[in-house]
Design a protein around this motif. Sequence first.
Motif, PDB file in Angstrom:
ATOM      1  N   ASP A 102       2.462 -11.487  12.315  1.00 60.42           N
ATOM      2  CA  ASP A 102       1.018 -11.353  12.524  1.00 60.42           C
ATOM      3  C   ASP A 102       0.442 -10.194  11.720  1.00 60.42           C
ATOM      4  O   ASP A 102      -0.700  -9.802  11.897  1.00 60.42           O
ATOM      5  CB  ASP A 102       0.691 -11.175  14.005  1.00 60.42           C
ATOM      6  N   ASN A 103       1.239  -9.619  10.775  1.00 59.61           N
ATOM      7  CA  ASN A 103       0.759  -8.445  10.039  1.00 59.61           C
ATOM      8  C   ASN A 103      -0.409  -8.778   9.126  1.00 59.61           C
ATOM      9  O   ASN A 103      -1.319  -7.963   8.956  1.00 59.61           O
ATOM     10  CB  ASN A 103       1.894  -7.776   9.254  1.00 59.61           C
ATOM     11  N   PHE A 104      -0.420  -9.977   8.497  1.00 58.15           N
ATOM     12  CA  PHE A 104      -1.559 -10.331   7.649  1.00 58.15           C
ATOM     13  C   PHE A 104      -2.814 -10.486   8.491  1.00 58.15           C
ATOM     14  O   PHE A 104      -3.909 -10.082   8.073  1.00 58.15           O
ATOM     15  CB  PHE A 104      -1.286 -11.633   6.885  1.00 58.15           C
ATOM     16  N   ASN A 105      -2.672 -11.062   9.666  1.00 58.21           N
ATOM     17  CA  ASN A 105      -3.798 -11.225  10.581  1.00 58.21           C
ATOM     18  C   ASN A 105      -4.447  -9.870  10.869  1.00 58.21           C
ATOM     19  O   ASN A 105      -5.677  -9.725  10.864  1.00 58.21           O
ATOM     20  CB  ASN A 105      -3.301 -11.861  11.870  1.00 58.21           C
ATOM     21  N   LYS A 106      -3.616  -8.863  11.099  1.00 58.67           N
ATOM     22  CA  LYS A 106      -4.132  -7.525  11.401  1.00 58.67           C
ATOM     23  C   LYS A 106      -4.865  -6.944  10.194  1.00 58.67           C
ATOM     24  O   LYS A 106      -5.944  -6.356  10.332  1.00 58.67           O
ATOM     25  CB  LYS A 106      -2.985  -6.604  11.815  1.00 58.67           C
ATOM     26  N   SER A 138       0.869  -1.176   0.000  1.00 64.75           N
ATOM     27  CA  SER A 138       0.000   0.000   0.000  1.00 64.75           C
ATOM     28  C   SER A 138       0.905   1.226   0.000  1.00 64.75           C
ATOM     29  O   SER A 138       1.583   1.497   0.998  1.00 64.75           O
ATOM     30  CB  SER A 138      -0.905   0.011   1.234  1.00 64.75           C
ATOM     31  N   GLY A 139       0.931   1.937  -1.145  1.00 66.42           N
ATOM     32  CA  GLY A 139       1.851   3.064  -1.251  1.00 66.42           C
ATOM     33  C   GLY A 139       3.284   2.578  -1.121  1.00 66.42           C
ATOM     34  O   GLY A 139       3.711   1.679  -1.833  1.00 66.42           O
ATOM     35  N   HIS A 140       4.019   3.119  -0.150  1.00 66.87           N
ATOM     36  CA  HIS A 140       5.408   2.709   0.074  1.00 66.87           C
ATOM     37  C   HIS A 140       5.515   1.596   1.114  1.00 66.87           C
ATOM     38  O   HIS A 140       6.615   1.130   1.414  1.00 66.87           O
ATOM     39  CB  HIS A 140       6.252   3.913   0.529  1.00 66.87           C
ATOM     40  N   LYS A 141       4.385   1.172   1.656  1.00 66.19           N
ATOM     41  CA  LYS A 141       4.406   0.137   2.694  1.00 66.19           C
ATOM     42  C   LYS A 141       4.291  -1.243   2.057  1.00 66.19           C
ATOM     43  O   LYS A 141       3.533  -1.443   1.116  1.00 66.19           O
ATOM     44  CB  LYS A 141       3.247   0.349   3.670  1.00 66.19           C
ATOM     45  N   LYS A 142       5.048  -2.186   2.585  1.00 67.62           N
ATOM     46  CA  LYS A 142       4.989  -3.552   2.080  1.00 67.62           C
ATOM     47  C   LYS A 142       5.132  -4.533   3.233  1.00 67.62           C
ATOM     48  O   LYS A 142       5.965  -4.331   4.122  1.00 67.62           O
ATOM     49  CB  LYS A 142       6.091  -3.798   1.037  1.00 67.62           C
ATOM     50  N   LEU A 143       4.317  -5.567   3.195  1.00 63.41           N
ATOM     51  CA  LEU A 143       4.354  -6.595   4.226  1.00 63.41           C
ATOM     52  C   LEU A 143       4.423  -7.965   3.580  1.00 63.41           C
ATOM     53  O   LEU A 143       3.729  -8.232   2.596  1.00 63.41           O
ATOM     54  CB  LEU A 143       3.094  -6.513   5.105  1.00 63.41           C
ATOM     55  N   ASP A 144       5.258  -8.833   4.123  1.00 63.31           N
ATOM     56  CA  ASP A 144       5.364 -10.207   3.639  1.00 63.31           C
ATOM     57  C   ASP A 144       5.122 -11.159   4.794  1.00 63.31           C
ATOM     58  O   ASP A 144       5.704 -10.987   5.877  1.00 63.31           O
ATOM     59  CB  ASP A 144       6.750 -10.487   3.049  1.00 63.31           C
ATOM     60  N   THR A 145       4.291 -12.150   4.563  1.00 61.66           N
ATOM     61  CA  THR A 145       4.016 -13.149   5.591  1.00 61.66           C
ATOM     62  C   THR A 145       4.073 -14.538   4.972  1.00 61.66           C
ATOM     63  O   THR A 145       3.413 -14.801   3.958  1.00 61.66           O
ATOM     64  CB  THR A 145       2.613 -12.945   6.217  1.00 61.66           C
ATOM     65  N   GLY A 146       4.860 -15.417   5.572  1.00 61.25           N
ATOM     66  CA  GLY A 146       4.947 -16.795   5.096  1.00 61.25           C
ATOM     67  C   GLY A 146       4.181 -17.724   6.027  1.00 61.25           C
ATOM     68  O   GLY A 146       4.165 -17.523   7.243  1.00 61.25           O
ATOM     69  N   PHE A 147       3.531 -18.720   5.455  1.00 63.97           N
ATOM     70  CA  PHE A 147       2.776 -19.705   6.223  1.00 63.97           C
ATOM     71  C   PHE A 147       3.268 -21.105   5.858  1.00 63.97           C
ATOM     72  O   PHE A 147       3.797 -21.331   4.772  1.00 63.97           O
ATOM     73  CB  PHE A 147       1.280 -19.650   5.888  1.00 63.97           C
ATOM     74  N   THR A 148       3.057 -22.048   6.749  1.00 61.69           N
ATOM     75  CA  THR A 148       3.304 -23.452   6.442  1.00 61.69           C
ATOM     76  C   THR A 148       1.962 -24.117   6.135  1.00 61.69           C
ATOM     77  O   THR A 148       0.962 -23.832   6.797  1.00 61.69           O
ATOM     78  CB  THR A 148       3.974 -24.169   7.626  1.00 61.69           C
ATOM     79  N   ILE A 149       1.934 -24.963   5.119  1.00 60.56           N
ATOM     80  CA  ILE A 149       0.713 -25.688   4.759  1.00 60.56           C
ATOM     81  C   ILE A 149       0.813 -27.108   5.296  1.00 60.56           C
ATOM     82  O   ILE A 149       1.779 -27.833   5.013  1.00 60.56           O
ATOM     83  CB  ILE A 149       0.507 -25.732   3.235  1.00 60.56           C
TER      84      ILE A 149
END
Length: 214
Positions: A140-144, A105-116
Amino acid sequence: MKGGDKVLANRLKILLAERDLSIKDTVNATGLSRNTLSNIVNNPFANIATDNVDKLCNYLEVAPKDFYDYFPWHFSMGYSLRKKILKYRYGEEFEVGYFLISASSGHKKLDTGFTIFLESSLPAKEDPSLTFSIKCPTHDNFNKLFNEMSPLFRHTLQEKVVEIMKDFCADLDKEYFFNSLYQTNKNIKVSVVMYGKYNDDELFNNSYKCKFQN
């Protein structure tokens, strides 16, 4: 969800329901065609002419900011199989791959990895099932972000995750041959469950029937 990712969705279906109004009522009041209104109601991400937005906002007595639902994050997702495929285990959860979500979003970037993880029914079960759990996030950023979304955007993201997991499942089938494991030609029930920061923090649970190759 880039490449088809949308950040602006109309709320016409919700606004009509809140006012107990039908498409017919709206056609008569605004002069818009039934086809146009049906498309807007059934496709929240449809492009709407400015004049039509004006007519609908005027009729519903709302501002454009209330007519639209906005979420300023773009998502891209992907997966990979576990490099060393483990021996198949019935009735026991085991690791089969990885799921990655990037959000910007704009200049913000978040990466989250999960195990399947995969947990399958026992081979003697009449109606076999597979449950894929996407959990143990690296952040926990994706959760938020997920909790900040409106129900409409959550639903859209869920559908995208499930579509990607269908591809993952097809790739995994090349390693395990699910129909052969269960000696069945019937559709197998597949569930996709995604968790937040904790394993009891279930974000969503979707199921579908799948026919695998023999």
